[in-house]
Scaffold this motif. Structure first.
Motif, PDB file in Angstrom:
ATOM      1  N   GLU A  19       0.701  -1.271  -0.072  1.00  0.00           N
ATOM      2  CA  GLU A  19      -0.098   0.025   0.097  1.00  0.00           C
ATOM      3  C   GLU A  19       0.770   1.367  -0.052  1.00  0.00           C
ATOM      4  O   GLU A  19       0.530   2.332  -0.542  1.00  0.00           O
ATOM      5  N   GLN A  20       2.171   1.137   0.517  1.00  0.00           N
ATOM      6  CA  GLN A  20       3.046   2.372   0.877  1.00  0.00           C
ATOM      7  C   GLN A  20       3.455   2.661  -0.577  1.00  0.00           C
ATOM      8  O   GLN A  20       4.288   3.730  -0.851  1.00  0.00           O
ATOM      9  N   VAL A  21       3.793   1.758  -1.489  1.00  0.00           N
ATOM     10  CA  VAL A  21       4.543   2.009  -2.837  1.00  0.00           C
ATOM     11  C   VAL A  21       3.686   3.194  -3.591  1.00  0.00           C
ATOM     12  O   VAL A  21       2.343   2.796  -3.867  1.00  0.00           O
ATOM     13  N   SER A  22       4.080   4.082  -4.178  1.00  0.00           N
ATOM     14  CA  SER A  22       3.451   5.168  -4.729  1.00  0.00           C
ATOM     15  C   SER A  22       4.006   5.449  -6.137  1.00  0.00           C
ATOM     16  O   SER A  22       5.075   5.715  -6.566  1.00  0.00           O
ATOM     17  N   ALA A  23       2.848   5.352  -7.016  1.00  0.00           N
ATOM     18  CA  ALA A  23       2.868   5.401  -8.374  1.00  0.00           C
ATOM     19  C   ALA A  23       3.224   6.904  -8.851  1.00  0.00           C
ATOM     20  O   ALA A  23       4.032   7.093  -9.538  1.00  0.00           O
ATOM     21  N   GLU A  24       2.730   7.917  -8.019  1.00  0.00           N
ATOM     22  CA  GLU A  24       3.148   9.404  -7.982  1.00  0.00           C
ATOM     23  C   GLU A  24       4.723   9.452  -8.055  1.00  0.00           C
ATOM     24  O   GLU A  24       5.291  10.306  -8.765  1.00  0.00           O
ATOM     25  N   ARG A  25       5.212   8.989  -7.020  1.00  0.00           N
ATOM     26  CA  ARG A  25       6.702   9.119  -6.452  1.00  0.00           C
ATOM     27  C   ARG A  25       7.311   8.278  -7.846  1.00  0.00           C
ATOM     28  O   ARG A  25       8.441   9.120  -8.159  1.00  0.00           O
ATOM     29  N   ILE A  26       7.091   7.294  -8.267  1.00  0.00           N
ATOM     30  CA  ILE A  26       7.685   6.603  -9.596  1.00  0.00           C
ATOM     31  C   ILE A  26       7.647   7.496 -10.654  1.00  0.00           C
ATOM     32  O   ILE A  26       8.579   7.691 -11.454  1.00  0.00           O
ATOM     33  N   ASP A  30       1.014   3.170 -12.669  1.00  0.00           N
ATOM     34  CA  ASP A  30       0.546   2.197 -11.822  1.00  0.00           C
ATOM     35  C   ASP A  30       0.895   0.769 -11.887  1.00  0.00           C
ATOM     36  O   ASP A  30       1.030   0.040 -10.934  1.00  0.00           O
ATOM     37  N   TYR A  31       1.174   0.374 -13.146  1.00  0.00           N
ATOM     38  CA  TYR A  31       1.836  -0.861 -13.320  1.00  0.00           C
ATOM     39  C   TYR A  31       3.212  -0.832 -12.845  1.00  0.00           C
ATOM     40  O   TYR A  31       3.688  -1.915 -12.218  1.00  0.00           O
ATOM     41  N   ALA A  32       3.925   0.180 -12.990  1.00  0.00           N
ATOM     42  CA  ALA A  32       5.459   0.068 -12.577  1.00  0.00           C
ATOM     43  C   ALA A  32       5.534  -0.103 -11.050  1.00  0.00           C
ATOM     44  O   ALA A  32       6.349  -0.615 -10.457  1.00  0.00           O
ATOM     45  N   ALA A  33       4.241   0.741 -10.384  1.00  0.00           N
ATOM     46  CA  ALA A  33       4.261   0.520  -8.897  1.00  0.00           C
ATOM     47  C   ALA A  33       3.926  -0.906  -8.475  1.00  0.00           C
ATOM     48  O   ALA A  33       4.463  -1.311  -7.539  1.00  0.00           O
ATOM     49  N   LYS A  34       2.921  -1.441  -9.359  1.00  0.00           N
ATOM     50  CA  LYS A  34       2.506  -2.812  -8.771  1.00  0.00           C
ATOM     51  C   LYS A  34       4.038  -3.855  -8.914  1.00  0.00           C
ATOM     52  O   LYS A  34       3.898  -4.730  -8.076  1.00  0.00           O
ATOM     53  N   LEU A  35       4.777  -3.616 -10.051  1.00  0.00           N
ATOM     54  CA  LEU A  35       5.832  -4.466 -10.050  1.00  0.00           C
ATOM     55  C   LEU A  35       6.831  -4.142  -8.994  1.00  0.00           C
ATOM     56  O   LEU A  35       7.419  -4.815  -8.496  1.00  0.00           O
TER      57      LEU A  35
END
Length: 462
Positions: A42-49, A347-352
């Protein structure tokens, strides 16, 4: 630190497949759900990526031979920014990361003819009880266009491989909030497009420093969801894992011929572990374990580690768009070429990235994988496995060991039995000829190491 709950659950979703002969401990033991692993996702952020990829793209080119003096363009500016980000992450966790440049001058190579300093950025989060045991996540700093020697043209490298570097930075941001038994390495490696040099340098360093390196998770292109074939899919990913290890001796090969192990190298069992982590923790993601070192005839930064015998895999998107890989920026016949940021699904990059993070965390929290695993049972109705006892000071969380087995044509482990804190166990009426076997270490809260296949073919090292 870890949050303890009282809900009954297994780290891996294999309970429906557990053998009916499982001990009372396996049936009745209360295992705590590792709530931290769910929180990590939950803490992984697509926005930061997204912001990190934008910043990396802004350097114009990150070619290995590009400008190193400018503050705004070239690989020098990029690596200084990456180091500053790792330093910032370390400052926020009270100096929990050891951040440093790692470099070597390369010359006389086909793609690096003149003396060039290849500089990677490394951050190490030391373990609390077993700092000499490591798991590693990597991404590649450099980018390229059509001509691999063109170091002046704009080469955004948004997906290949700013996505992998951004994922590595984001994993460090999230995992640095926790403490682990083993150590975690976050690596932004240079020189990949020119010959995998950053990986070679770090792998040789790990060997020289006697790292007990149990897993290398190389992330190379983790942001594209639209393939050149028109397929759009953000629900799958690939894990490439080699079979027989490169360092196998002639004697070991002869043994393997009679005992098996071609599909149970440590890299393959690492891939199975990550695949199960995806099933357990990453919503709407199915990973495909590919029984190959890398894509057909191609390579990545996990290979130098595999070359030295370390377990290593490549994690990446399923559908590649070759119009966006190694291409000059241009439009031809209505087709846009080039690795630009509009081709990245954040979002996909955040998922991986989250898949990497939970896999690293689980392995770093788990006890070390069993060493010196042996098996016997020829011309007998039973199968006996044995292994070395893990160091108690390094592994205070150790509860015991779990034996796994599966039919020889099954891709994943099918049956399991927790056998306690022993170093030998006999499976009654389980014939050695009909299955493949392995052993995992188990912590007091149920967190498990990867499964270790018996003998040299499956060893994760001491």
């Amino acid at each position: 630190m870890r949050i303890k709950l009282t809900k009954i659950s297994w780290l891996f979703p294999l309970s429906a497949l557990v053998s009916t002969s499982v001990s009372a401990l396996d049936n009745n033991r209360v295992h705590t759900v590792d709530a931290d692993l769910h929180n990590i996702v939950e803490q992984v952020s697509a926005e930061r990526i997204e912001k990190d990829i934008e910043k990396l793209v802004s350097f114009g080119t990150r070619h290995t031979l590009s400008d190193t003096k400018s503050d705004t363009r070239g690989i020098g500016a990029a690596r200084r920014w990456i180091k500053a980000e790792f330093d910032k992450i370390s400052a926020e966790c009270g100096g929990c990361l050891q951040v440093f440049y790692q470099s070597k001058t390369i010359k006389g190579e086909k793609r690096i003819p003149d003396a060039t300093e290849v500089v990677s950025v490394i951050a190490i989060q030391s373990g609390e009880t077993d700092p000499g045991r490591y798991v590693l996540m990597s991404g590649d700093i450099d980018s390229r266009v059509t001509d691999v020697m063109d170091f002046t043209s704009d080469s955004p490298g948004a997906n290949d491989n700013a996505s992998g570097v951004a994922g590595t930075l984001e994993a460090a941001r999230v995992l640095s909030k926790y403490k682990f038994n083993g150590s975690i390495v976050y690596a932004a490696l240079a020189g990949e497009e020119q010959g995998l040099f950053g990986g070679k340098i770090l792998a040789e360093y790990a060997q020289k420093e006697n790292w007990r390196l149990k897993a290398v998770l190389n992330n190379d292109m983790i942001g594209n969801v639209q393939g050149i074939n028109g397929v759009i899919n953000n629900t799958t990913a690939r894990i490439f894992a080699e079979g027989t290890r490169q360092t196998e001796t002639t004697s070991e090969a002869r043994t393997r011929r009679f005992t098996g192990g071609e599909v149970d190298s440590p890299s393959r069992n690492l891939a199975r572990y990550i695949d199960l982590m995806a099933d357990r923790y990453i919503p709407n993601l199915d990973t495909m374990v590919v029984y190959r070192l890398d894509r057909f005839g191609r390579g990545g930064h996990h290979r130098p580690f595999n070359d030295l015998g370390y377990p290593g895999v490549r994690i990446m998107e399923t559908n590649e768009n070759y119009n966006r890989q190694h291409q000059d920026l241009r439009t031809e016949n209505g087709i846009e070429y080039g690795d630009t940021i509009d081709g990245v699904d954040f979002d996909y990059a955040a998922k991986l990235t989250a898949l990497n993070a939970v896999s690293l965390a689980s392995m770093a929290w788990a006890p070390t994988p069993p060493a010196n695993v042996k098996i016997s049972g020829a011309v007998k109705p039973d199968t006996t496995l044995s292994w070395a006892q893990a160091n108690a000071e390094q592994n205070p969380q150790l509860a015991g060991y779990k034996i796994y087995w599966r039919y020889t044509d099954a891709p994943q482990w099918q049956y399991s039995k927790f056998v306690g804190n022993v170093t030998e166990y006999t499976l009654k009426n389980v014939v050695i000829d009909n299955y493949f076997f392995g052993v995992a270490s188990v912590s007091t809260d149920g967190t498990e190491s990867p499964v270790v296949f018996p003998g040299a073919a499956g060893a994760f090292g001491e």
